[in-house]
Motif scaffolding. Structure first.
Motif, PDB file in Angstrom:
ATOM      1  N   TYR A  81    -115.674 -74.986  76.934  1.00  0.00           N
ATOM      2  CA  TYR A  81    -116.266 -74.290  75.738  1.00  0.00           C
ATOM      3  C   TYR A  81    -115.849 -74.257  74.445  1.00  0.00           C
ATOM      4  CZ  TYR A  81    -118.936 -72.757  79.611  1.00  0.00           C
ATOM      5  OH  TYR A  81    -119.647 -72.896  80.703  1.00  0.00           O
ATOM      6  N   THR A  83    -113.700 -72.624  73.000  1.00  0.00           N
ATOM      7  CA  THR A  83    -113.291 -71.290  72.278  1.00  0.00           C
ATOM      8  C   THR A  83    -112.701 -70.466  73.263  1.00  0.00           C
ATOM      9  OG1 THR A  83    -113.952 -69.497  71.324  1.00  0.00           O
ATOM     10  CG2 THR A  83    -115.345 -70.410  72.637  1.00  0.00           C
ATOM     11  N   ASP A  85    -112.686 -67.001  73.036  1.00  0.00           N
ATOM     12  CA  ASP A  85    -113.494 -65.854  73.085  1.00  0.00           C
ATOM     13  C   ASP A  85    -114.422 -65.594  74.137  1.00  0.00           C
ATOM     14  OD1 ASP A  85    -114.776 -63.655  72.360  1.00  0.00           O
ATOM     15  OD2 ASP A  85    -114.294 -63.965  70.185  1.00  0.00           O
ATOM     16  N   SER A  87    -116.800 -63.399  74.721  1.00  0.00           N
ATOM     17  CA  SER A  87    -118.227 -63.360  74.149  1.00  0.00           C
ATOM     18  C   SER A  87    -118.832 -64.622  73.646  1.00  0.00           C
ATOM     19  CB  SER A  87    -118.367 -62.225  73.010  1.00  0.00           C
ATOM     20  OG  SER A  87    -117.730 -62.538  72.109  1.00  0.00           O
ATOM     21  N   LYS A  88    -118.222 -65.300  73.080  1.00  0.00           N
ATOM     22  CA  LYS A  88    -118.834 -66.820  72.557  1.00  0.00           C
ATOM     23  C   LYS A  88    -119.040 -67.703  73.712  1.00  0.00           C
ATOM     24  CE  LYS A  88    -116.722 -67.066  68.147  1.00  0.00           C
ATOM     25  NZ  LYS A  88    -115.398 -67.527  67.221  1.00  0.00           N
ATOM     26  N   LYS A  92    -122.472 -69.207  75.029  1.00  0.00           N
ATOM     27  CA  LYS A  92    -122.581 -70.600  75.236  1.00  0.00           C
ATOM     28  C   LYS A  92    -123.159 -70.833  76.878  1.00  0.00           C
ATOM     29  CE  LYS A  92    -119.634 -72.588  71.902  1.00  0.00           C
ATOM     30  NZ  LYS A  92    -118.290 -73.254  71.650  1.00  0.00           N
TER      31      LYS A  92
END
Lengths: 105, 151
Positions: A81, A83, A85, A87-88, A92
Motif C-alpha cells: 500500500y 504507507t 499509516d 488509516s491510509k 486504500k
C-alpha cells in the motif's frame, strides 16, 4: 504481589498505544510492551524452584516467533500500500473494494 | 531502592517508545525498556531470565532497526523538548503506584546461582556476546541503509 502493579501499568500503556497509534511499527512496539508486561508478571510470580525461568525460555521463543511473523506482515502490507499509516491503508483498501464492486456491477 | 528506580525508568522508556515520533528514537527507547526489564530480573534473582531477556530483546531490536529503516516515514512534526519532557513527566506519574507500593523484595524467584557463575561457568556469556554481535551487525547495516537513503 507488588510486581503485579508494575506489569499492570506496562500492560495498560501497551493497550493504550495499541488503540491510539496509527503507525504499524508503533503497533508492533505496543505488542512488544504487552508481551514484556506478561513475562514480567510471569517471572516475578514464578515458583522458587526455577521452573518458571525454564518456562520463560519457551515464552520468549514464542514471543520471538510471533514478532517475526508480525514484522513480515508489516513489511508486506506497507510495501503493497506504499504507507505504514493504518488509516491510509484502510482508506486504500476501501477504495479498492469500491472499484471492484463497480467492475462487478 | 534500585529496583524502584529501574521501575521508573522502565515506565518512562515504555512511554517514550510509544509516543516519540521518530522511529529510530522510538526503537532506542524500546531498547531501554528491554534493558531495564533485564536488570530488574537480574536484581530480583532471576539470572537466566535476565540473560535471555537481554539476548532475545537484542534480536528483536536488530530486526526492528532494520525494518524501521525500511518502513520508517518522516514524521509530520519535529520532536520538541517540551513534548519529550511531558512524556517523561507522564512516565514518572504513572510509575508512582509502583514506587509507593515498593516493588523490591517481594519476588519469589530463586537465586541458587550468583551472577558470575551464571555468566561464566554456565556459559551465559556466550549468549550475551552472540547477542552483542548480532546487534552490532544490525546497527551497521541500518547505518549503511540510512546513509544510502540520504544520498
Amino acid at each position: 504481589m507488588d510486581y503485579v502493579i508494575l506489569s499492570l501499568v506496562m500492560l495498560l500503556i501497551g493497550i493504550y498505544g495499541l488503540l491510539t497509534n496509527r503507525q504499524l511499527l508503533k503497533v508492533f512496539i505496543s505488542i512488544e510492551l504487552i508481551a514484556t508486561a506478561a513475562t514480567l508478571n510471569f517471572i516475578m510470580l514464578a515458583s522458587p524452584n526455577g521452573v518458571g525461568q525454564a518456562l520463560l525460555i519457551l515464552a520468549f521463543s514464542v514471543d520471538t516467533a510471533v514478532s517475526a511473523v508480525i514484522l513480515a506482515l508489516l513489511v508486506i502490507v506497507s510495501k503493497r500500500y506504499g504507507t505504514s499509516d493504518i488509516s491510509k491503508i484502510v482508506a486504500k483498501m476501501q477504495e479498492k473494494a469500491e472499484e471492484e464492486s463497480e467492475v462487478e456491477a | 531502592m534500585i529496583i524502584e528506580i529501574l521501575a521508573v525508568g522502565l515506565i518512562i522508556s515504555a512511554i517514550l517508545a510509544l509516543f516519540l515520533d521518530e522511529v529510530v528514537y522510538s526503537v532506542a527507547a524500546l531498547a531501554g525498556t528491554f534493558l531495564f526489564t533485564a536488570l530488574i530480573y537480574v536484581l530480583s534473582g532471576a539470572l537466566y531470565a535476565g540473560i535471555f531477556q537481554f539476548a532475545v530483546s537484542v534480536g528483536t531490536l536488530a530486526i526492528l532497526f532494520l525494518s524501521g529503516e525500511m518502513l520508517g516515514e518522516k514524521p509530520a512534526r519535529k520532536a520538541s523538548p517540551v513534548r519529550t519532557g511531558g512524556l517523561v513527566g507522564a512516565g514518572i506519574l504513572l510509575s508512582l503506584p509502583a514506587i509507593f507500593l515498593s516493588v523490591s523484595g517481594t519476588s519469589n524467584v530463586a537465586a541458587d546461582v550468583d551472577f558470575g557463575e551464571a555468566l561464566w561457568n554456565l556459559r551465559g556469556i556466550d549468549v550475551v556476546l552472540q547477542a552483542i554481535v548480532i546487534l552490532t551487525l544490525a546497527l551497521g547495516i541500518s547505518i549503511v541503509l540510512y546513509e544510502r537513503r540520504k544520498k
